[in-house]
Write an enzyme that holds these catalytic residues in place. Sequence first.
Site, mmCIF file in Angstrom:
data_model
loop_
_atom_site.group_PDB
_atom_site.id
_atom_site.type_symbol
_atom_site.label_atom_id
_atom_site.label_comp_id
_atom_site.label_asym_id
_atom_site.label_seq_id
_atom_site.Cartn_x
_atom_site.Cartn_y
_atom_site.Cartn_z
ATOM 1 N N TYR A 118 0.480 -0.942 -0.223
ATOM 2 C CA TYR A 118 0.308 0.323 -0.061
ATOM 3 C C TYR A 118 1.500 1.214 0.198
ATOM 4 C CZ TYR A 118 -3.847 -3.209 1.588
ATOM 5 O OH TYR A 118 -4.655 -4.023 1.255
ATOM 6 N N THR A 119 1.942 0.740 0.353
ATOM 7 C CA THR A 119 2.853 2.599 0.475
ATOM 8 C C THR A 119 3.734 2.913 -0.350
ATOM 9 O OG1 THR A 119 4.454 1.433 2.281
ATOM 10 C CG2 THR A 119 2.440 2.430 3.180
#
Length: 805
Positions: A118-119
């Site tokens: 996600y990052t």
Amino acid sequence: MAQVLPVEITEELKQSFINYAMSVIVDRALPDVRDGLKPVQRRILFGAYQEGVLPGRKHVKSAKIVGEVMGKYHPHGDAAIYDALVRMAQPWNLRYPLIDGQGNFGSIDGDPPAAQRYTEARLSPIGAEMLLDIDKDTVDFRPNYDGSLKEPEVLPAAIPNLLVNGASGIAVGMATSLPPHNLSEVVDALVAMIENPAITLEEVMRHLPGPDFPTGGKLSKKGIKEAYATGRGSLKVRAKVRVEEKGQRPVLVVTEIPYQVNKASLIAQIAALVKAKKIEDIVGLRDESDRQGLRIAIELKRGANPQVVLNQLYKHTALQTSFTVNLLAIVDGEPKVLSLLDLMRHYLDHRKEVVRRRSLFELRKAEERAHVLEGLLIALDHIDEVIALIRGSEDAPKARIALMERFGLSEAQAQAILDMRLQRLVALEREKLLEEYRGLMEEIARLKAILEDEARLLAEVKADLLRVKEKYGDARRTLITEFEETFNPEDLIEDEPMVITLTAQGFLKRLPLESYRAQGRGGKGLLAGRTKEEDEATHVFVADAHDDLLLFTNRGRVYRLKVYELPEMGRQARGVHVKSLLPLAEDEEVAALLSVRGLDQEGYLVFATERGLVKRTALKEYQNLGQAGLIAIRLQEGDRLVGVALSDPEDEAILATQEGQAIRFPLEEVRATGRDTQGVIGVRFKKPEDRVVSLVVVKPGEMVDLLSVSTRGYGKRTPLSEYPLQGRGGMGVITYAVSTKVGRLAALLKVRGGEDLLVLSRRGLAIRTPVAEIRQYSRATAGVRVMNLPEDDEVASAFVVEEEK
């Protein structure tokens, strides 16, 4: 064919453990002194660089960087790689983050980051500086884990990363803990070392006074120099706290916390202390942090002392922590504990080598280009012949050979002529080539000077450092100051007025003065302490919590306690027996009390006994008063102390008796003597059964009243001027009209009119009333009712509560 060798298990364990330990030390847990990076951090930065994830370009998924690093350079778990990447992106962990993260990378509250899928991340500008010039043969490369690729042994590190970002790590049998510093200050210190290689630590610390933590806070000066000199030490770090007002309540506002302190855990810690009643003045606790910054609001009770509460928080919570310094790093493949000067020298040596190799690389490239330009210029000078020669050749190789033979060119020069576009044959292009050639010759001369002259090399290193400072330098965040790292009890206890009571049977206690609310004159009072039927209160007075309480016994000894060391109890509690606090003999009991603020001040102690003796001794004679006590006065058989007071040489004393007599005389008539003395006659009695009940010390000509309180609760004020100054040893004058109705004199006190009078009865009743409500009368009168007592009770003691300023 495989061969099996028998090996002693002890030897194998020994060797295997050594190999494992060295692997952890060198290849995992400790940073290299040159770039300040552990292997996983170095591989993450290099992997991102190789992928082109540079500042100014778009962020890519963290998982992509992690996968690249794991597959090519670091064949370990992806979680370990991602954890290292996340930490390099957290601004509360690194003073100058090396990774620019996008998304949830955790928080100072200890929240975990989002999953790597996600990052997103990329190199930060400072992270890119770590790799600057890596493509110019500035560092050595080695094969990766499978030999398919090359990875750098160390990064060029244009940023002094080990100093500015610090490091922490636990290896086998050793650990490192290097604090972060301010980039501008580090550069200034390095420049100073370049200019003066023999620089001392004291001179370096003028530029680099101490660590600079990413979370700010306050840092104690104590211990910094020792840690820098030896490589080991411990530093005290505090939160930054200011006091605000909310309504009429003080609020402690925490805006910066110590390095590596979890904010959520800190708040929980404070809440637990409040719940356990270890800190009682906190009524509200809120985390008001937002995108503007950190803010913890600690709301206090109305009237609470913010500094005392803050000291309690510093002592019992992570608002004050210790940062352990252990300047351990890998030097030439071995772990070494270094001083600050060692760290700086190793970094400068590394940068000198990087600049030297960079200059060598650039010189080689410049000379190669100049060589080509020389060939092009020769061709332009003979352009017609060159064109004819090329046109007359069968193919390119033969044309190249012909050019080399005709003009004495090298193969590279001949090839460059063949590759030259026709547009470069114009006159303007020739001028450009000449200009480029002249520039190259200047650059070659500059680079040769750098390589041949140590001073020029150091100047280049200095210029690189100043460029970094100009681009990335910022203001210091951590305030270096002086503060007490440990706390005395006084720091944790509010210096508030306390009422001290002592009963005839020796029960002692204290409670806040505010527990006694003021009442009108003539009231019945409040229950001040539960006593046994045969016990009575004998002493009551007011002292501040930080005062020294001197306790004088019937044997003429004196002991010392801090007022705050007395048990604090409610009004109705009996207290604690004085023998549990002092080493008194079996038949020894407290006869008089006095509070002072330190025993090292000028002045005298004046003693008065029941039989009318008076003695004066310098206060400094009691400076060595310890746990075992000291002799204070030698008492006659059957006599006892009734009062002790502080005095100056010019003061006057007044002795008052229970039958209403009083004498006023100058204290200079009482010669100062040592501790183990008896004293001289101060007053003679008209009646043999009379005795002294009060000692008052006044200044000559002082505009005060003397307040008389009788055993039946009556009182009055009489101006001091009505008491004539006499010689000591006389019978004095009448000060109170004693009778069956009003009783005998219980106490004589000095008042100015703005104070309160605190009266305690033998049965434990207490009343606090304004002195101004007690009228003035002449000496030979009884006055008005101050306290309404039952028939079986009488006044035991009275004390003046000074007016609040």
